[in-house]
Design a protein around this motif. Structure first.
Motif, short mmCIF file in Angstrom:
data_model
loop_
_atom_site.label_atom_id
_atom_site.label_comp_id
_atom_site.label_asym_id
_atom_site.label_seq_id
_atom_site.Cartn_x
_atom_site.Cartn_y
_atom_site.Cartn_z
N VAL A 64 105.59 -36.86 -7.43
CA VAL A 64 105.28 -37.73 -8.56
C VAL A 64 105.95 -39.07 -8.32
O VAL A 64 107.10 -39.10 -7.94
CB VAL A 64 105.83 -37.08 -9.87
N PRO A 65 105.28 -40.17 -8.55
CA PRO A 65 103.85 -40.23 -8.89
C PRO A 65 103.01 -40.01 -7.65
O PRO A 65 103.44 -40.28 -6.53
CB PRO A 65 103.68 -41.66 -9.40
N SER A 75 112.19 -33.26 -12.44
CA SER A 75 112.45 -34.69 -12.28
C SER A 75 113.47 -34.93 -11.18
O SER A 75 114.33 -34.11 -10.92
CB SER A 75 112.97 -35.28 -13.60
N ALA A 76 113.33 -36.05 -10.49
CA ALA A 76 114.28 -36.46 -9.45
C ALA A 76 115.38 -37.29 -10.11
O ALA A 76 115.18 -37.81 -11.20
CB ALA A 76 113.54 -37.28 -8.39
N THR A 93 114.78 -28.91 -14.03
CA THR A 93 113.48 -28.59 -14.61
C THR A 93 113.30 -29.32 -15.92
O THR A 93 114.15 -29.27 -16.80
CB THR A 93 113.34 -27.07 -14.81
N GLU A 94 112.19 -30.00 -16.07
CA GLU A 94 111.83 -30.69 -17.30
C GLU A 94 110.93 -29.81 -18.15
O GLU A 94 111.16 -29.64 -19.32
CB GLU A 94 111.10 -32.00 -16.99
N TRP A 95 109.86 -29.27 -17.54
CA TRP A 95 109.00 -28.37 -18.29
C TRP A 95 108.23 -27.44 -17.37
O TRP A 95 108.06 -27.71 -16.20
CB TRP A 95 108.07 -29.10 -19.24
N ARG A 107 108.50 -33.83 -8.94
CA ARG A 107 107.64 -32.92 -8.20
C ARG A 107 106.94 -31.99 -9.17
O ARG A 107 107.51 -31.56 -10.16
CB ARG A 107 108.50 -32.10 -7.24
N VAL A 108 105.69 -31.66 -8.87
CA VAL A 108 104.94 -30.64 -9.59
C VAL A 108 104.58 -29.57 -8.58
O VAL A 108 104.08 -29.88 -7.49
CB VAL A 108 103.65 -31.20 -10.24
#
Length: 146
Positions: A41-42, A72-73, A78-80, A132-133
């Motif tokens: 991301v992005p 998130s970096a 972990t965000e979600w 990252r996803v």
């Protein structure tokens, strides 16, 4: 949650709220379609490619007990986590659920529609924040409790 710097599965973290994972799966012995679903991301690609990636993820979420995870970096906390509602004991008419994890505020579970799940993934994939996803089996997803 305990304060021993241990890693908790999503199921263990949700258990205190009476919301547990009802179906789990390990990493398959043979390659699965979702094992290659990972993006930084992005995404430095077109909006069309972000939508195509999000659509692939949503399809896999509908067919396997897996979850899409946004981290998130720079620390990749972990965000979600996005999953099918049927894999968590959440009573709702919505087909998906987003588990938001914040180390300070704990965990929040929010039901969402297929369109909201897809749009949320597209937003994450095209926003300017680094991260990252990926797609992982629910059985192995964990959060670190600090």
């Amino acid at each position: 949650m305990s304060r021993n710097n241990e890693s908790l599965t999503v199921a263990e973290a949700a258990a205190s709220n009476n919301q547990i994972i009802s179906q789990t799966v390990g990493v398959p012995d043979t390659p699965a379609a979702w094992q290659d679903l990972e993006a930084d991301v992005p995404m430095l690609r077109s909006r069309t490619e972000a939508v195509a990636f999000a659509e692939c993820v949503v399809v896999e979420l509908r067919h396997e007990p897996v979850a899409a995870r946004f981290q998130s970096a720079p620390d990749f906390r972990t965000e979600w986590i996005l999953s099918r509602t049927e894999h968590l004991s959440v009573t709702t008419s919505e087909p998906f659920v987003r588990v938001r994890i914040d180390r300070r505020q704990g965990m929040d579970i929010e039901p969402c529609s297929r369109a909201e799940a897809r749009n949320g993934l597209c937003t994450v994939l095209t926003q300017s924040e680094l991260g990252r996803v990926d797609v992982q089996p629910l059985a192995v997803l964990s959060i670190v409790d600090n």
